[in-house]
Motif scaffolding. Structure first.
Motif, PDB file in Angstrom:
ATOM      1  N   LEU A 183     -11.276 -55.568  12.133  1.00 53.70           N
ATOM      2  CA  LEU A 183     -12.263 -54.737  11.432  1.00 53.70           C
ATOM      3  C   LEU A 183     -12.328 -55.040   9.936  1.00 53.70           C
ATOM      4  CD1 LEU A 183     -11.498 -51.295  13.131  1.00 53.70           C
ATOM      5  CD2 LEU A 183     -13.389 -52.838  13.628  1.00 53.70           C
ATOM      6  N   THR A 184     -11.564 -56.039   9.497  1.00 50.38           N
ATOM      7  CA  THR A 184     -11.488 -56.359   8.070  1.00 50.38           C
ATOM      8  C   THR A 184     -12.515 -57.425   7.705  1.00 50.38           C
ATOM      9  OG1 THR A 184      -9.124 -55.818   8.000  1.00 50.38           O
ATOM     10  CG2 THR A 184      -9.979 -57.211   6.233  1.00 50.38           C
ATOM     11  N   ASP A 185     -13.394 -57.096   6.760  1.00 52.73           N
ATOM     12  CA  ASP A 185     -14.362 -58.085   6.278  1.00 52.73           C
ATOM     13  C   ASP A 185     -13.735 -59.030   5.264  1.00 52.73           C
ATOM     14  OD1 ASP A 185     -16.629 -57.155   7.740  1.00 52.73           O
ATOM     15  OD2 ASP A 185     -16.798 -55.473   6.338  1.00 52.73           O
ATOM     16  N   TRP A 186     -12.891 -58.474   4.381  1.00 57.08           N
ATOM     17  CA  TRP A 186     -12.242 -59.283   3.348  1.00 57.08           C
ATOM     18  C   TRP A 186     -10.766 -58.923   3.278  1.00 57.08           C
ATOM     19  CZ3 TRP A 186     -14.223 -63.412   1.091  1.00 57.08           C
ATOM     20  CH2 TRP A 186     -15.610 -63.577   1.120  1.00 57.08           C
ATOM     21  N   LEU A 187      -9.944 -59.950   3.431  1.00 61.54           N
ATOM     22  CA  LEU A 187      -8.494 -59.811   3.310  1.00 61.54           C
ATOM     23  C   LEU A 187      -8.086 -60.428   1.978  1.00 61.54           C
ATOM     24  CD1 LEU A 187      -6.036 -58.880   5.094  1.00 61.54           C
ATOM     25  CD2 LEU A 187      -5.758 -61.288   5.689  1.00 61.54           C
ATOM     26  N   VAL A 188      -7.322 -59.672   1.162  1.00 61.28           N
ATOM     27  CA  VAL A 188      -6.972 -60.140  -0.183  1.00 61.28           C
ATOM     28  C   VAL A 188      -5.456 -60.056  -0.377  1.00 61.28           C
ATOM     29  CG1 VAL A 188      -7.509 -59.968  -2.647  1.00 61.28           C
ATOM     30  CG2 VAL A 188      -9.185 -59.183  -0.963  1.00 61.28           C
ATOM     31  N   PRO A 189      -4.700 -61.029   0.151  1.00 63.73           N
ATOM     32  CA  PRO A 189      -3.252 -61.066  -0.059  1.00 63.73           C
ATOM     33  C   PRO A 189      -2.884 -61.908  -1.280  1.00 63.73           C
ATOM     34  CG  PRO A 189      -3.852 -62.736   1.528  1.00 63.73           C
ATOM     35  CD  PRO A 189      -5.146 -62.080   1.088  1.00 63.73           C
ATOM     36  N   SER A 222     -12.096 -63.309   9.236  1.00 64.87           N
ATOM     37  CA  SER A 222     -12.412 -62.481   8.072  1.00 64.87           C
ATOM     38  C   SER A 222     -12.565 -63.353   6.835  1.00 64.87           C
ATOM     39  CB  SER A 222     -11.290 -61.460   7.810  1.00 64.87           C
ATOM     40  OG  SER A 222     -11.093 -60.615   8.912  1.00 64.87           O
ATOM     41  N   GLY A 223     -13.260 -62.836   5.839  1.00 66.27           N
ATOM     42  CA  GLY A 223     -13.245 -63.478   4.543  1.00 66.27           C
ATOM     43  C   GLY A 223     -11.840 -63.422   3.965  1.00 66.27           C
ATOM     44  N   LEU A 224     -11.427 -64.465   3.274  1.00 65.48           N
ATOM     45  CA  LEU A 224     -10.055 -64.545   2.775  1.00 65.48           C
ATOM     46  C   LEU A 224     -10.050 -64.992   1.328  1.00 65.48           C
ATOM     47  CD1 LEU A 224      -6.965 -64.482   3.298  1.00 65.48           C
ATOM     48  CD2 LEU A 224      -7.153 -66.846   4.103  1.00 65.48           C
ATOM     49  N   VAL A 225      -9.418 -64.190   0.481  1.00 65.48           N
ATOM     50  CA  VAL A 225      -9.188 -64.530  -0.920  1.00 65.48           C
ATOM     51  C   VAL A 225      -7.691 -64.382  -1.164  1.00 65.48           C
ATOM     52  CG1 VAL A 225      -9.626 -63.940  -3.331  1.00 65.48           C
ATOM     53  CG2 VAL A 225     -11.463 -63.726  -1.641  1.00 65.48           C
ATOM     54  N   ILE A 226      -7.041 -65.427  -1.651  1.00 63.21           N
ATOM     55  CA  ILE A 226      -5.605 -65.382  -1.935  1.00 63.21           C
ATOM     56  C   ILE A 226      -5.421 -65.395  -3.443  1.00 63.21           C
ATOM     57  CG2 ILE A 226      -3.367 -66.506  -1.587  1.00 63.21           C
ATOM     58  CD1 ILE A 226      -4.592 -67.859   0.895  1.00 63.21           C
ATOM     59  N   THR A 227      -4.741 -64.378  -3.957  1.00 62.10           N
ATOM     60  CA  THR A 227      -4.491 -64.320  -5.395  1.00 62.10           C
ATOM     61  C   THR A 227      -3.241 -65.123  -5.736  1.00 62.10           C
ATOM     62  OG1 THR A 227      -3.259 -62.233  -5.187  1.00 62.10           O
ATOM     63  CG2 THR A 227      -5.626 -62.075  -5.595  1.00 62.10           C
TER      64      THR A 227
END
Length: 312
Positions: A183-189, A222-227
């Motif tokens: 259910l996650t559109d964007w995951l930001v780990p 899901s969309g994925l952005v890694i900081t």
């Protein structure tokens, strides 16, 4: 100010903590006592920090969270009010303590954090149901892992039913229930959180970030952005290619809450209609700026300083 004149509606189903921050000349060894060079108390918690950042940027933010009946709990609710955050679905419970974070900060601005979840663990699915029944439909729902995962799942189900974007910051690092990821559109780990999630999914370490990030994003859908801290962030684009975003060079004094500034700004920008790249650029700007000041929420730019960051 009328609702029409304000920014997008966001609901944060998340945590709150009171930060007890000690600034040290060096981290103590096992069994060692050291003197701190300074101390500060402030408001924190991943959910609270991200909600505050989104509210500072102009979002109409509602907070769904539980605190205790102690002084920390009362002060936390008043702090949310001071930022214009809707606290109508905050709960106070007896028999526990409000969440606390003991934060140790070294001279380079790095930190180590010990969490006591306290009342955050008392959040319920019924509380989330009541919030979504009583609040205007949000453009975006934001959560983190400092609260029970069934509560996150219920919030994301409501979000999907209303067509809202869902953003999950999977911190502190822990395995995430597959139903939530679906259910996650964007995951930001961050990098540590991403490595744990990858290993839970594939049974091995990700190795090279470029290959691992694309493979993971394809698996979860899901969309994925890694900081990446001072190195900025990476966006996994369609097809698994990576787009790198650099962070400006700044003198870090205290990195506490910088990742939350990123997530709150990223969520606000997405809710405002920006694409992922625009949202990341804003998020890096406010997060990089926050490390130049001490504290957590107190380090977040506001007023003219925040407006200048947004314009840039």
């Amino acid at each position: 100010m009328s609702e029409a004149a304000r920014g997008p509606a966001l609901t944060c189903v998340g945590s709150s903590m009171v930060d007890l921050i000690s600034y040290l000349e060096r981290m103590p060894a096992q069994g060692e006592t050291v003197f701190g060079r300074d101390f500060a108390q402030g408001f924190g918690g991943k959910g609270a920090n991200q909600a505050v950042m989104a509210a500072l940027l102009g979002g109409r933010v509602a907070m769904v969270n539980t605190v205790a009946t102690d002084s920390f709990g009362r002060d936390t609710i008043e702090n949310f009010r001071s930022f214009g955050i809707d606290v109508g679905f905050m709960r106070q419970v007896e028999g526990t303590y409000s969440g606390v974070a003991n934060v140790l900060v070294d001279p380079d601005g790095g930190n180590r954090i010990i969490l006591g979840a306290g009342a955050n663990e008392f959040m319920t699915e019924d509380q989330v149901d009541s919030a979504f029944a009583g609040l205007p439909e949000p453009a975006l729902v934001l959560s983190q892992l400092e609260i029970p995962q069934p509560v996150i799942l219920r919030g994301f189900r409501h979000a999907k039913a209303s067509g809202a974007i869902t953003v999950l910051n999977p911190g502190p690092a822990a395995p995430v229930r597959p139903e939530i990821l679906e259910l996650t559109d964007w995951l930001v780990p961050n990098e540590t959180e991403f490595a744990l999630l990858f290993e839970a999914e594939f049974g091995q370490a990700p190795g090279d970030l470029a290959a691992g990030a694309g493979k993971f994003a394809e698996r979860i859908g899901s969309g994925l952005v890694i900081t990446l801290g001072e190195q900025g962030a990476v966006l996994v684009e369609d097809g698994g290619s990576l787009r790198w975003f650099d962070a400006p060079s700044v003198r870090a004094i205290d990195t506490t809450g910088a990742g939350d500034a990123f997530c709150g700004a990223f969520a606000y920008s997405l809710a405002s209609g920006s694409d992922a790249a625009e949202a990341i650029e804003l998020a890096i700007a406010v997060a990089s700026d926050s490390v130049t000041r001490r504290g957590t929420q107190t380090s977040y730019a506001r007023g003219a300083a925040l407006a200048a960051l947004v314009r840039r």
